[in-house]
Enzyme design. Structure first.
Site, PDB file in Angstrom:
ATOM      1  N   TYR A 175      85.167 -14.489  53.507  1.00  0.00           N
ATOM      2  CA  TYR A 175      84.291 -14.317  54.668  1.00  0.00           C
ATOM      3  C   TYR A 175      84.098 -15.638  55.391  1.00  0.00           C
ATOM      4  O   TYR A 175      84.108 -15.701  56.620  1.00  0.00           O
ATOM      5  CB  TYR A 175      82.924 -13.736  54.246  1.00  0.00           C
ATOM      6  N   PHE A 190      91.082 -13.462  87.909  1.00  0.00           N
ATOM      7  CA  PHE A 190      91.682 -12.541  86.951  1.00  0.00           C
ATOM      8  C   PHE A 190      90.604 -11.524  86.608  1.00  0.00           C
ATOM      9  O   PHE A 190      89.416 -11.862  86.562  1.00  0.00           O
ATOM     10  CB  PHE A 190      92.230 -13.233  85.697  1.00  0.00           C
ATOM     11  N   THR A 191      91.029 -10.280  86.386  1.00  0.00           N
ATOM     12  CA  THR A 191      90.078  -9.169  86.265  1.00  0.00           C
ATOM     13  C   THR A 191      88.961  -9.434  85.253  1.00  0.00           C
ATOM     14  O   THR A 191      87.772  -9.409  85.603  1.00  0.00           O
ATOM     15  CB  THR A 191      90.840  -7.879  85.882  1.00  0.00           C
ATOM     16  N   ASP A 219      92.032 -21.739  81.623  1.00  0.00           N
ATOM     17  CA  ASP A 219      92.538 -20.519  81.006  1.00  0.00           C
ATOM     18  C   ASP A 219      93.960 -20.848  80.547  1.00  0.00           C
ATOM     19  O   ASP A 219      94.901 -20.873  81.336  1.00  0.00           O
ATOM     20  CB  ASP A 219      92.532 -19.366  82.022  1.00  0.00           C
ATOM     21  N   LYS A 241      99.475 -13.839  74.338  1.00  0.00           N
ATOM     22  CA  LYS A 241     100.575 -14.159  75.256  1.00  0.00           C
ATOM     23  C   LYS A 241     101.355 -15.343  74.686  1.00  0.00           C
ATOM     24  O   LYS A 241     102.054 -15.207  73.701  1.00  0.00           O
ATOM     25  CB  LYS A 241     100.029 -14.464  76.647  1.00  0.00           C
ATOM     26  N   ARG A 247      98.907  -4.034  90.146  1.00  0.00           N
ATOM     27  CA  ARG A 247      98.130  -5.255  90.345  1.00  0.00           C
ATOM     28  C   ARG A 247      97.835  -5.385  91.837  1.00  0.00           C
ATOM     29  O   ARG A 247      98.272  -6.290  92.514  1.00  0.00           O
ATOM     30  CB  ARG A 247      98.877  -6.496  89.840  1.00  0.00           C
ATOM     31  N   PHE A 278      90.869   0.011  86.860  1.00  0.00           N
ATOM     32  CA  PHE A 278      92.306   0.255  86.749  1.00  0.00           C
ATOM     33  C   PHE A 278      92.716   0.793  85.384  1.00  0.00           C
ATOM     34  O   PHE A 278      93.711   1.495  85.258  1.00  0.00           O
ATOM     35  CB  PHE A 278      93.072  -1.042  87.058  1.00  0.00           C
TER      36      PHE A 278
HETATM   37  C1  P71 Z   1      97.785  -8.920  81.027  1.00  0.00           C
HETATM   38  C2  P71 Z   1      96.525  -9.146  80.295  1.00  0.00           C
HETATM   39  C3  P71 Z   1      95.885  -8.015  79.552  1.00  0.00           C
HETATM   40  C4  P71 Z   1      95.095  -7.265  80.565  1.00  0.00           C
HETATM   41  C5  P71 Z   1      93.771  -7.608  80.783  1.00  0.00           C
HETATM   42  C6  P71 Z   1      93.074  -6.985  81.800  1.00  0.00           C
HETATM   43  C7  P71 Z   1      93.707  -6.066  82.589  1.00  0.00           C
HETATM   44  C8  P71 Z   1      95.012  -5.699  82.347  1.00  0.00           C
HETATM   45  C9  P71 Z   1      95.718  -6.311  81.332  1.00  0.00           C
HETATM   46  C10 P71 Z   1      94.856 -10.816  79.911  1.00  0.00           C
HETATM   47  C11 P71 Z   1      94.334 -12.078  80.288  1.00  0.00           C
HETATM   48  C12 P71 Z   1      95.058 -12.936  81.187  1.00  0.00           C
HETATM   49  C13 P71 Z   1      94.500 -14.120  81.586  1.00  0.00           C
HETATM   50  C14 P71 Z   1      95.209 -15.020  82.526  1.00  0.00           C
HETATM   51  C15 P71 Z   1      92.563 -13.696  80.284  1.00  0.00           C
HETATM   52  C16 P71 Z   1      93.067 -12.491  79.848  1.00  0.00           C
HETATM   53  C17 P71 Z   1      92.244 -11.648  78.926  1.00  0.00           C
HETATM   54  N1  P71 Z   1      95.965 -10.336  80.452  1.00  0.00           N
HETATM   55  N2  P71 Z   1      93.270 -14.483  81.138  1.00  0.00           N
HETATM   56  O1  P71 Z   1      98.167  -9.793  81.820  1.00  0.00           O
HETATM   57  O2  P71 Z   1      96.269 -12.609  81.645  1.00  0.00           O
HETATM   58  O3  P71 Z   1      92.753 -11.729  77.649  1.00  0.00           O
HETATM   59  O4  P71 Z   1      93.504  -9.381  77.206  1.00  0.00           O
HETATM   60  O5  P71 Z   1      93.273 -11.055  75.353  1.00  0.00           O
HETATM   61  O6  P71 Z   1      91.268 -10.134  76.435  1.00  0.00           O
HETATM   62  O7  P71 Z   1      98.413  -7.883  80.814  1.00  0.00           O
HETATM   63  P1  P71 Z   1      92.694 -10.506  76.605  1.00  0.00           P
END
Ligand code: P71
Length: 477
Positions: free
Chosen positions: A85, A137-138, A228, A271, A395, A462
């Site tokens: 833990y 970013f969303t 980021d 990523k 997008r 979305f």
């Molecule tokens: C991508 C994603 C995953 C995603 C997230 C939201 C909507 C659609 C797809 C996630 C990112 C990202 C950047 C620059 C933070 C996050 C969040 N991307 N910054 O591109 O690209 O990270 O998904 O691990 O929570 O498909 P998280």
């Protein structure tokens, strides 16, 4: 590092080849269902590719997030999970990898990127403050807003033009930032939210010169810069190949130099860092770390696991080391370039220059006859899936959501459909399939009509929104 050790396989042979520095040891079968079945599956999914079952997808280019293949070393690392833990040895391996490759002093693990965004936003934004950033970013913007902040886009204008070929379209416009500081006062700016290879702009990088200038401006006004770092390794690659003075520096060196111009970073490790789940948040300021460490126990887990299993942290520590290898990054970005160049040869409208993690199709270029409130980029994802079972992601106007003040769609300048390439997963032949389906859909563009949104969730719409083809709407009423 000397120039000779830096050379990748292709460069050693003085060729442009970017062949992968690995061979395949385990495979996962994939299938293409029939066109009739795809039509049924898409209808059931409300014309939203997020709502498809993955078994109904042939080549999955929805996202490069958590969809990469781990190496044999990472899988071996999974067996080394210390599931205590508290104080797991894998936590210390992860902390060491972040310190070593990103250069920040203190690290908090999180379950994924948005977990880190949540902690940082709640800790570093005071209600009423502004958060300038290089394009939204969303999830990032939503967390700014949930913390009472207001996001302000300070990316250079070129980033909003899919045809502008400036090599560093992720750069912050220094004048926009300085005017904001003058207008609202530095004390009303929470921090600069800077992203490496800007996702929504098409995977476009930030130059080292830009981050250095940003550091100067922010030092003068006492503003912190948080990065980021989700795709910052890919950003480092673009600096290596495009910015003067960096050709003989390794990706690892460039990454660390860039991070040294910032006060901390958050990461979706799904990523660049080559794992299926995980994230982290790292800062230099101990007091801020202390606050983050205090909040992580509320939302994620103890500060030595942050929602991850010990084995996940081990795979992540190894993934960080693998992510910064020059051969790996060159082949990863090279594969994206391969797909993009096929499309450019066929005069398909895509965002230029070709970015790091994905090809972004310009849906306005496909469907000038479909108005933005009939969601051309959503239409394009649907058409690609119907043609071949390739799954892409909208997008554009759907992703941009509604303005919290006016309640209207945000109508972003970029109306894009993204083909994201998972890391170490698909072959060049899969890229050919993807290119051919884009061409087929492009050839049929004039016969295509728009969509109507029939279900709209409140947050991040979305993901779960549902649509019907306009020529069908009414048939059910
Ligand atoms: C991508 C994603 C995953 C995603 C997230 C939201 C909507 C659609 C797809 C996630 C990112 C990202 C950047 C620059 C933070 C996050 C969040 N991307 N910054 O591109 O690209 O990270 O998904 O691990 O929570 O498909 P998280």
């Amino acid at each position: 590092m000397t120039a000779s050790t830096l050379k990748t396989f292709g460069q050693q042979l003085s060729r442009r080849s970017w062949a992968e520095p690995w061979k395949i040891k385990a495979v996962e079968p994939i299938h293409m269902i029939t066109q009739e079945e795809r039509l049924r599956a898409l209808g059931e999914a409300g014309y939203n590719t997020f709502l498809l079952r993955s078994e109904d997808v042939y080549i999955d280019l929805l996202t490069d997030s958590g969809t990469g293949a781990m190496s044999d070393r990472q899988w071996a690392g999974m067996m080394m999970g210390d599931e205590s833990y508290a104080g797991s040895k894998n936590f210390y391996r992860l902390e060491g990898a972040v310190q070593n490759y990103y250069g920040y002093q203190h690290m908090v693990p999180t379950h994924q990127g948005r977990g880190a965004e949540h902690l940082l936003s709640q800790t570093a934004i005071k209600s009423g403050q502004y958060v300038p950033g290089n394009m939204y970013f969303t999830t990032t913007r939503l967390h700014h807003e949930l913390a009472g902040g207001t996001f302000v886009d300070v990316i250079i204008d070129q980033a909003h033009d899919p045809n502008d070929e400036y090599p560093f379209k992720g750069n912050v416009d220094l004048d926009k930032l300085e005017s904001l500081i003058k207008e609202v006062g530095a004390e009303n700016i929470a921090y600069l939210s800077l992203a490496g290879t800007v996702n929504m702009a098409g995977g476009q990088p930030v130059s080292m010169a830009n981050v250095r200038q940003l550091r100067e401006i922010c030092d003068r006004s006492g503003i912190r810069i948080f990065l980021d770092a989700t795709r910052m390794v890919e950003n480092a690659y673009f600096i290596q190949v495009q910015e003067d003075g960096y050709a003989d520096k390794s990706i690892a060196e460039i990454l660390k130099e860039f991070c040294s111009c910032t006060d901390g970073a958050w990461m979706s490790a799904k990523k660049d860092n080559l794992v299926n789940i995980g994230g982290w948040l790292a800062v230099n300021d101990f007091d801020l770390f202390d606050a983050l460490r205090n909040l992580v126990v509320v939302y994620e887990g103890l500060h030595t696991y942050g929602g991850l299993a010990g084995r996940d942290m081990e795979a992540l520590a190894i993934g960080i080391e693998e992510a910064v290898q020059d051969d790996h990054v060159r082949s990863r970005v090279g594969q994206v370039l391969y797909l993009g160049e096929l499309l450019l040869d066929w005069k398909i409208p895509i965002v230029k220059p070709i970015g790091g993690h994905a090809i972004f199709l310009d849906a306005r270029g496909f469907y000038p006859h479909i108005p933005q409130d009939q969601f051309p980029a959503q239409v394009l994802t649907a058409q690609l899936y119907l043609d071949s079972g390739v799954r892409a992601m909208e997008r554009g106007n759907v992703s941009a959501g509604r303005d919290p003040q006016t309640g209207d769609h945000r109508y972003p300048a970029l109306e894009l459909t993204r083909l994201a390439i998972p890391r170490r997963v698909y072959t060049q032949a899969h890229m050919d399939v993807a290119a051919e389906t884009v061409k087929t859909v492009h050839d049929a563009r004039q016969q295509t009509s728009g969509l109507k949104m029939v279900y709209e969730p409140k947050n991040l719409r979305f993901f779960q929104a549902r649509f019907e083809p306009l020529d069908m709407v009414g048939q059910h009423e």
